[in-house]
Design a protein around this motif. Structure first.
Motif, short mmCIF file in Angstrom:
data_model
loop_
_atom_site.label_atom_id
_atom_site.label_comp_id
_atom_site.label_asym_id
_atom_site.label_seq_id
_atom_site.Cartn_x
_atom_site.Cartn_y
_atom_site.Cartn_z
N VAL A 90 2.59 -6.89 9.30
CA VAL A 90 2.02 -6.90 10.65
C VAL A 90 1.06 -5.73 10.76
O VAL A 90 1.49 -4.57 10.70
N ASP A 91 -0.20 -6.02 10.88
CA ASP A 91 -1.32 -5.08 11.00
C ASP A 91 -1.57 -4.29 9.71
O ASP A 91 -0.65 -4.05 8.91
N ALA A 92 -2.83 -3.93 9.54
CA ALA A 92 -3.26 -3.28 8.31
C ALA A 92 -4.10 -2.04 8.63
O ALA A 92 -5.31 -2.03 8.45
N PRO A 93 -3.45 -0.99 9.11
CA PRO A 93 -4.19 0.22 9.48
C PRO A 93 -4.91 0.86 8.29
O PRO A 93 -6.03 1.33 8.43
N GLU A 94 -4.28 0.91 7.13
CA GLU A 94 -4.93 1.39 5.91
C GLU A 94 -4.13 0.85 4.73
O GLU A 94 -2.92 0.64 4.82
N ALA A 95 -4.81 0.63 3.61
CA ALA A 95 -4.17 -0.07 2.48
C ALA A 95 -3.15 0.80 1.73
O ALA A 95 -2.06 0.34 1.38
N GLU A 96 -3.49 2.05 1.49
CA GLU A 96 -2.75 2.86 0.52
C GLU A 96 -1.23 2.97 0.78
O GLU A 96 -0.45 2.66 -0.11
N PRO A 97 -0.79 3.38 1.98
CA PRO A 97 0.66 3.48 2.18
C PRO A 97 1.36 2.13 2.15
O PRO A 97 2.55 2.04 1.79
N ILE A 98 0.64 1.08 2.47
CA ILE A 98 1.23 -0.26 2.45
C ILE A 98 1.41 -0.73 1.02
O ILE A 98 2.48 -1.23 0.64
N VAL A 99 0.38 -0.50 0.19
CA VAL A 99 0.49 -0.83 -1.24
C VAL A 99 1.64 -0.03 -1.86
O VAL A 99 2.44 -0.57 -2.64
N ALA A 100 1.77 1.23 -1.48
CA ALA A 100 2.85 2.06 -2.03
C ALA A 100 4.22 1.53 -1.62
O ALA A 100 5.14 1.45 -2.45
N ALA A 101 4.37 1.15 -0.35
CA ALA A 101 5.66 0.63 0.13
C ALA A 101 6.02 -0.67 -0.57
O ALA A 101 7.20 -0.93 -0.87
#
Ligand code: ZN
Ligand code: FE
Length: 254
Positions: free
Chosen positions: A28-39
């Protein structure tokens, strides 16, 4: 099949959420890629879908990076905002429902902060993703919509079951608590919650998500219709939207 929800802190104060069911993951929502890719990689999860709440950069800017890392990504967002959202694979509107791994995801119009903002309600997870509409002890600033629109949005969200968990888009809760206390200085539940929030932030803990029952008891924007709130503002007899608008205007100036 159970649903797991992971909160991912992004940028300075944004939250994104991973929704995992079976072997699929939605974001849900994509504020920035990096922490999401890491998670995702920490858990060995791929990313299959993104559900976008509204068009602001701090909710969509990470999408390009996520698309290149996950080329099969399917993006869902509001039909009425398709002209100003990243390219959508599925367009939805108020009252629509779609399936995620056999679980219903109900789309609710949540206009006010923007016109076209949507919320995603997942009854099987008792979860609602509200971004910048209903927030922990607050609500989004009215950049595009009217007080009436946001009041309608908040009223719809508060009609969800009491145990619904509210996943909102920002860590604004400590400032919201300081403001809330100016509206209801004698609200005991609010005083307790404000103390809890301060303790949580001092330890670096997130204050999102919250529950709808605690929002009902403490969030001044949901409480504009209550006699004691109107009296406290010297607005006895004013209609709910007018009182809500007054609280919102005071917050803007706080
Ligand atoms: Zn926003
Ligand atoms: Fe935002």
């Amino acid at each position: 099949m159970s649903i797991e929800i992971v909160t991912v802190a992004c940028r300075s104060d944004n939250y994104a959420f991973l929704v995992r069911a079976g072997e699929r993951t939605a974001l849900v929502d994509a504020p920035e890629a990096e922490p999401i890719v890491a998670a995702l990689s920490e858990r060995g999860w791929s990313l299959d879908e993104v559900w976008i709440t509204h068009h602001h950069a701090d909710h969509v800017e990470g999408l390009a990076g996520l698309r290149s890392a996950h080329p099969g990504l399917s993006v869902t967002g509001a039909r009425r905002d398709a002209h100003r959202l990243p390219k959508l694979d599925r367009e939805v509107g108020d009252g629509d429902a779609f399936q995620f791994q056999g679980h219903a995801v109900n789309v609710m119009d949540a206009s006010g902060h923007t016109v076209g903002h949507v919320a995603f309600h997942v009854p099987d997870a008792a979860a609602v993703f509200t971004a910048d509409s209903l927030m922990a002890l607050g609500c989004g600033r009215l950049f595009e919509g009217t007080p009436e629109m946001m009041w309608t949005t908040l009223s719809a969200l508060t009609s969800l079951p009491d145990d619904t968990v509210v996943y909102s888009g920002h860590e604004y809760t400590a400032a919201n608590a300081r403001f809330a206390l100016t509206i209801e200085p004698d609200n005991e539940a609010l005083k307790r919650r404000a103390a809890d929030i301060e303790a949580a932030r001092a330890e670096g803990r997130y204050t999102v998500p919250s529950t709808l029952s605690e929002e009902r008891a403490t969030n001044p924007f949901l409480r504009a219709s209550l006699r004691q709130v109107k009296e406290g503002l010297d607005m006895k007899g004013a209609d709910d939207v007018t009182v809500f608008a007054e609280i919102r205007a005071r917050k803007d100036a706080f």
